[in-house]
Design a protein around this motif. Structure first.
Motif: not given
Length: 426
Positions: A29-35, A151-156, A167-174, A179-182
């Motif tokens: 539902r919540f996606k964090v994309v560090c790009c 839903w939310a997409l955090f992209i930055s 937020l990125y760390q939250r997406g890494e938390d199983p 949440w999910a992070s890339w």
């Protein structure tokens, strides 16, 4: 990617490269994309916005500034112009596109989070999230998703270790299953030629290249405590149950404005000499009662015994003594205070209790604490809680009584000696 825009009509959206597709299809539902730069974040963001808006959903695309909002608007308009006639209508003055199925996309600016308040949303993209104010998400946008379970997409591109890192760390938390992070460096875009990336690497400072192209979280330029940024999970962690702190106290810095806050930082030292920072409080109200109330709270909750205050507030010492503290002014020498903390950091002997929200903010300010490249002096920005920590740590590392005793033995006069005080217990 295809989607149903209206009855018996199928719209084909622009193709995504494989790394974009993986994110678009992921169920989180919540996606964090560090790009990295030119990875293709705008295409991904607008494609996801249109995918749901064409299905009748209400979507916002939020950017840090009006200029960045207009850039996104221009991109959206290029996509809309390729749709069949009658599928979409544009309200340029409101930066909004309405679709035949009842959905909409509106582009908003996050420079004033209060202006984002409104009715519920089905989805939101926070573009360049690392430079958006955290309160825009915490206080406004997250609640707006609640009633529709949006839903939310955090992209930055990353901006050092700020709230986007959290937020990125939250997406890494199983355990955070929503949440999910890339982490997607520029070279994960197959359409960017390798020679361009190699040229940028030659022309840029390594840290800047790692951040802007490598999508790496890095310490701020000129960081005074770069090891804190590089080893964040080591220094910022929950304090284990049963940890015994032998000497405890508070460091206090005074301020009355949004630029210069009042701060009270609590912590203590272990028998090994390691230091734990256990609480941190900031206020821009300029109310001395609040300042003393926090000092009183820390004394009661953690049995803090001493207080070291900003030298501009020497009049506060007597009040703190009346609260039961062994109180005095803190060390005036900024570089000496930094040196005490730096020594603990290098020995890996200082820790920040991540269970406390104020401590987490303090840790971020410690990572951002840096020197002016021209003068070499520490930049006085978001440093009030940092200064308070320095007063506390200096006393924990080299107690005032120890300084006085050493000076008497050597026959010298200690710079920090104060007249004896009568301590009053509460």
């Amino acid at each position: 990617m295809t989607t149903e825009a209206a009855e018996r009509m199928t719209i084909t959206l622009p193709p995504l490269h494989k790394n974009q597709q993986a994110i678009a299809k992921h169920p989180a539902r919540f996606k964090v994309v560090c790009c990295g730069r030119r990875w293709g974040k705008t295409l991904l963001a607008m494609t996801l916005c249109m995918r749901d808006a064409l299905k009748g959903k209400r979507i916002w695309h939020v950017a840090p500034t009006y200029k960045q909002t207009l850039e996104g608007w221009s991109y959206l308009q290029r996509l809309v112009q390729q749709l069949p006639v009658g599928v979409a209508s544009t309200k340029t003055s409101e930066l909004e596109v309405n679709f035949a199925g009842g959905g909409s996309i509106q582009l908003r600016t996050a420079d004033n989070p209060g202006n984002l308040r409104g009715s519920g949303l089905d989805g939101v993209v926070i573009d360049e999230a690392a430079t958006v104010k955290q309160e825009a998400w915490d206080l406004v946008l997250r609640p707006a998703l609640a009633d529709r379970q949006g839903w939310a997409l955090f992209i930055s591109t990353p901006q050092h270790f700020n709230w986007f890192w959290d937020l990125y760390q939250r997406g890494e938390d199983p355990e955070a299953t929503d949440w999910a992070s890339w982490q997607m460096p520029t070279w994960d875009n197959p359409y960017i030629v390798e020679s361009e990336i190699e040229a940028a690497q030659r022309d840029m400072e390594p840290g800047d290249f790692d951040q802007e192209f490598g999508a790496s979280f890095t310490a701020i330029g000129g960081a005074i405590f770069p090891l804190l940024s590089a080893n964040r999970p080591f220094y910022l962690r929950p304090m284990p149950a049963g940890t015994e702190l032998r000497r405890k106290g508070v460091g206090m810095d005074w301020g009355t404005t949004k630029e210069h806050n009042a701060a009270v930082v609590g912590g203590g030292s272990m028998s090994t000499g390691a230091v734990w920072i256990t609480s941190s409080w900031l206020s821009d109200l300029g109310a001395s009662n609040d300042w003393f109330d926090e000092a009183r709270r820390v004394k009661v909750s953690s049995a803090a015994s001493f207080a070291r205050v900003d030298r501009s507030q020497s009049s506060a010492v007597d009040t703190l003594v009346s609260l039961g503290y062994e109180a005095d002014k803190g060390i005036a020498d900024v570089e000496a205070r930094i040196g005490f903390v730096q020594g603990l950091v290098r020995r890996q002997a200082i820790f920040f209790d991540s269970r406390d929200e104020g401590v987490r903010l303090l840790y971020q300010h410690m990572c951002e604490y840096h020197r002016d490249p021209e003068t070499g002096k520490p930049v006085e920005e978001k440093d009030d809680d940092v200064d308070a920590l320095h007063y506390l740590v200096a006393e924990l590392v080299q107690p005032r009584q120890e300084m006085v005793t050493t000076a008497k033995l050597s026959g010298s006069r200690p710079r920090q000696t104060q007249r004896p005080r009568t301590w009053v217990k509460v």
